[in-house]
Design a protein around this motif. Structure first.
Motif, PDB file in Angstrom:
ATOM      1  N   VAL A   1       0.999  -1.222  -0.069  1.00 29.80           N
ATOM      2  CA  VAL A   1       0.159   0.058   0.088  1.00 29.80           C
ATOM      3  C   VAL A   1       0.912   1.077  -0.017  1.00 29.80           C
ATOM      4  N   ALA A   2       0.608   1.961  -0.933  1.00 27.80           N
ATOM      5  CA  ALA A   2       1.335   3.292  -1.125  1.00 27.80           C
ATOM      6  C   ALA A   2       1.356   4.252   0.276  1.00 27.80           C
ATOM      7  N   THR A   3       2.563   4.484   0.552  1.00 32.66           N
ATOM      8  CA  THR A   3       2.665   5.689   1.770  1.00 32.66           C
ATOM      9  C   THR A   3       1.821   7.011   1.455  1.00 32.66           C
ATOM     10  N   PRO A   4       1.002   7.343   2.473  1.00 33.52           N
ATOM     11  CA  PRO A   4       0.087   8.459   2.317  1.00 33.52           C
ATOM     12  C   PRO A   4       1.188   9.863   2.545  1.00 33.52           C
ATOM     13  N   PRO A   5       0.695  10.766   1.837  1.00 36.17           N
ATOM     14  CA  PRO A   5       1.601  11.934   1.816  1.00 36.17           C
ATOM     15  C   PRO A   5       1.653  12.394   3.428  1.00 36.17           C
ATOM     16  N   PRO A   6       2.721  13.182   3.604  1.00 32.18           N
ATOM     17  CA  PRO A   6       2.980  13.576   5.181  1.00 32.18           C
ATOM     18  C   PRO A   6       1.908  14.688   5.510  1.00 32.18           C
ATOM     19  N   SER A   7       1.579  14.902   6.759  1.00 34.50           N
ATOM     20  CA  SER A   7       0.757  15.750   7.293  1.00 34.50           C
ATOM     21  C   SER A   7       1.416  17.063   7.026  1.00 34.50           C
ATOM     22  N   PRO A   8       0.459  18.172   6.773  1.00 30.72           N
ATOM     23  CA  PRO A   8       1.199  19.510   6.704  1.00 30.72           C
ATOM     24  C   PRO A   8       1.411  19.757   7.854  1.00 30.72           C
ATOM     25  N   PRO A   9       2.407  20.866   8.197  1.00 29.11           N
ATOM     26  CA  PRO A   9       2.822  21.520   9.314  1.00 29.11           C
ATOM     27  C   PRO A   9       1.839  22.106   9.949  1.00 29.11           C
ATOM     28  N   PRO A  10       1.622  22.322  11.312  1.00 20.61           N
ATOM     29  CA  PRO A  10       0.189  23.133  11.963  1.00 20.61           C
ATOM     30  C   PRO A  10       0.164  24.373  11.360  1.00 20.61           C
ATOM     31  N   PHE A  11      -0.752  24.589  11.217  1.00 18.76           N
ATOM     32  CA  PHE A  11      -1.657  26.014  10.670  1.00 18.76           C
ATOM     33  C   PHE A  11      -1.091  26.157   9.281  1.00 18.76           C
ATOM     34  N   GLU A  12      -0.427  25.193   8.418  1.00 17.87           N
ATOM     35  CA  GLU A  12      -0.366  25.783   7.197  1.00 17.87           C
ATOM     36  C   GLU A  12      -1.475  25.631   6.282  1.00 17.87           C
ATOM     37  N   CYS A  13      -2.268  24.641   6.602  1.00 16.58           N
ATOM     38  CA  CYS A  13      -3.444  24.319   5.933  1.00 16.58           C
ATOM     39  C   CYS A  13      -4.612  24.612   6.617  1.00 16.58           C
ATOM     40  N   LEU A  14      -5.682  25.289   6.194  1.00 13.76           N
ATOM     41  CA  LEU A  14      -6.725  25.817   7.187  1.00 13.76           C
ATOM     42  C   LEU A  14      -7.575  24.417   7.672  1.00 13.76           C
ATOM     43  N   PHE A  15      -7.875  23.703   6.414  1.00 18.02           N
ATOM     44  CA  PHE A  15      -8.716  22.238   6.762  1.00 18.02           C
ATOM     45  C   PHE A  15      -8.190  21.306   6.122  1.00 18.02           C
ATOM     46  N   PRO A  16      -7.082  20.507   6.799  1.00 17.57           N
ATOM     47  CA  PRO A  16      -6.148  19.388   6.179  1.00 17.57           C
ATOM     48  C   PRO A  16      -7.197  18.244   6.067  1.00 17.57           C
ATOM     49  N   GLU A  17      -7.242  17.465   5.094  1.00 18.08           N
ATOM     50  CA  GLU A  17      -7.821  16.236   4.768  1.00 18.08           C
ATOM     51  C   GLU A  17      -7.672  15.404   5.870  1.00 18.08           C
ATOM     52  N   MET A  18      -8.949  14.801   6.512  1.00 20.30           N
ATOM     53  CA  MET A  18      -8.879  13.925   7.377  1.00 20.30           C
ATOM     54  C   MET A  18      -8.482  12.289   6.806  1.00 20.30           C
ATOM     55  N   ARG A  19      -7.837  11.475   7.478  1.00 18.49           N
ATOM     56  CA  ARG A  19      -7.492  10.221   7.120  1.00 18.49           C
ATOM     57  C   ARG A  19      -7.309   9.492   8.176  1.00 18.49           C
ATOM     58  N   ILE A  20      -7.464   8.209   7.983  1.00 21.23           N
ATOM     59  CA  ILE A  20      -7.247   7.171   8.952  1.00 21.23           C
ATOM     60  C   ILE A  20      -5.954   6.553   8.785  1.00 21.23           C
ATOM     61  N   ALA A  21      -5.174   6.524   9.973  1.00 18.32           N
ATOM     62  CA  ALA A  21      -3.941   6.287  10.221  1.00 18.32           C
ATOM     63  C   ALA A  21      -3.739   5.007  11.330  1.00 18.32           C
ATOM     64  N   VAL A  22      -3.091   3.920  10.970  1.00 20.19           N
ATOM     65  CA  VAL A  22      -3.074   2.669  12.156  1.00 20.19           C
ATOM     66  C   VAL A  22      -1.681   2.842  12.591  1.00 20.19           C
ATOM     67  N   PHE A  23      -1.485   2.948  13.894  1.00 17.33           N
ATOM     68  CA  PHE A  23      -0.193   3.198  14.587  1.00 17.33           C
ATOM     69  C   PHE A  23      -0.059   1.832  15.102  1.00 17.33           C
ATOM     70  N   ARG A  24       1.328   1.378  15.143  1.00 20.33           N
ATOM     71  CA  ARG A  24       1.933   0.164  16.244  1.00 20.33           C
ATOM     72  C   ARG A  24       2.664   0.878  17.291  1.00 20.33           C
ATOM     73  N   ILE A  25       2.180   0.630  18.581  1.00 20.89           N
ATOM     74  CA  ILE A  25       2.638   1.272  19.686  1.00 20.89           C
ATOM     75  C   ILE A  25       3.068   0.286  20.509  1.00 20.89           C
ATOM     76  N   ARG A  26       4.400   0.635  20.826  1.00 22.64           N
ATOM     77  CA  ARG A  26       5.229  -0.275  21.726  1.00 22.64           C
ATOM     78  C   ARG A  26       5.993   0.378  22.751  1.00 22.64           C
ATOM     79  N   ALA A  27       6.352  -0.368  23.815  1.00 27.03           N
ATOM     80  CA  ALA A  27       7.354   0.349  24.907  1.00 27.03           C
ATOM     81  C   ALA A  27       8.658   0.661  23.869  1.00 27.03           C
TER      82      ALA A  27
END
Length: 131
Positions: A88-114
């Motif tokens: 699956v293609a890597t989605p584009p990175p999130s824009p820096p804060p406040f750079e885009c007024l309404f960034p497009e929402m997308r689902i991300a799955v995170f693997r979280i470990r210690a």
């Protein structure tokens, strides 16, 4: 899992050594942004080696919540990495804060470990965390 159909109350959740924890869209406000990382760190501190959380999160749903939440995970000694199915293609990175007024929402799955680099998490009981 529990053996023999034994039910488990909330008071026992922190005493269980979980191998896998799965969650989705659990962060809705500042309380979740600050407390969910602490809860996950506490549960993973009790997990068997390799204990993992898979967490599906809607990015850009709430302003600055993503950065605060991911920062709090790191502060709690957790490593969160976005994962996706092979091929699956890597989605584009999130824009820096406040750079885009309404960034497009997308689902991300995170693997979280210690995080192996983080200092050991000082586990509080759930009663202390609620107080």
């Amino acid at each position: 899992g529990r053996e023999g159909g034994e039910s488990m109350g909330c008071e026992n959740i922190g005493d269980t050594a979980w191998d896998l924890i799965v969650g989705s869209d659990l962060v809705y406000n500042e309380a979740g942004i600050s407390s969910l990382p602490e809860v996950l760190a506490g549960l993973l501190a009790k997990a068997r080696e390799g204990g993992t959380v898979y967490y599906a999160h809607t990015l850009h749903r709430f302003e600055m919540a993503d950065e605060d939440f991911l920062g709090n995970l790191a502060s709690a000694g957790l490593d969160a990495r976005e994962v996706r199915e092979a091929g699956v293609a890597t989605p584009p990175p999130s824009p820096p804060p406040f750079e885009c007024l309404f960034p497009e929402m997308r689902i991300a799955v995170f693997r979280i470990r210690a995080s192996p680099d983080a200092p050991s998490y000082s586990r509080r009981t759930f009663q202390e965390a609620e107080a």
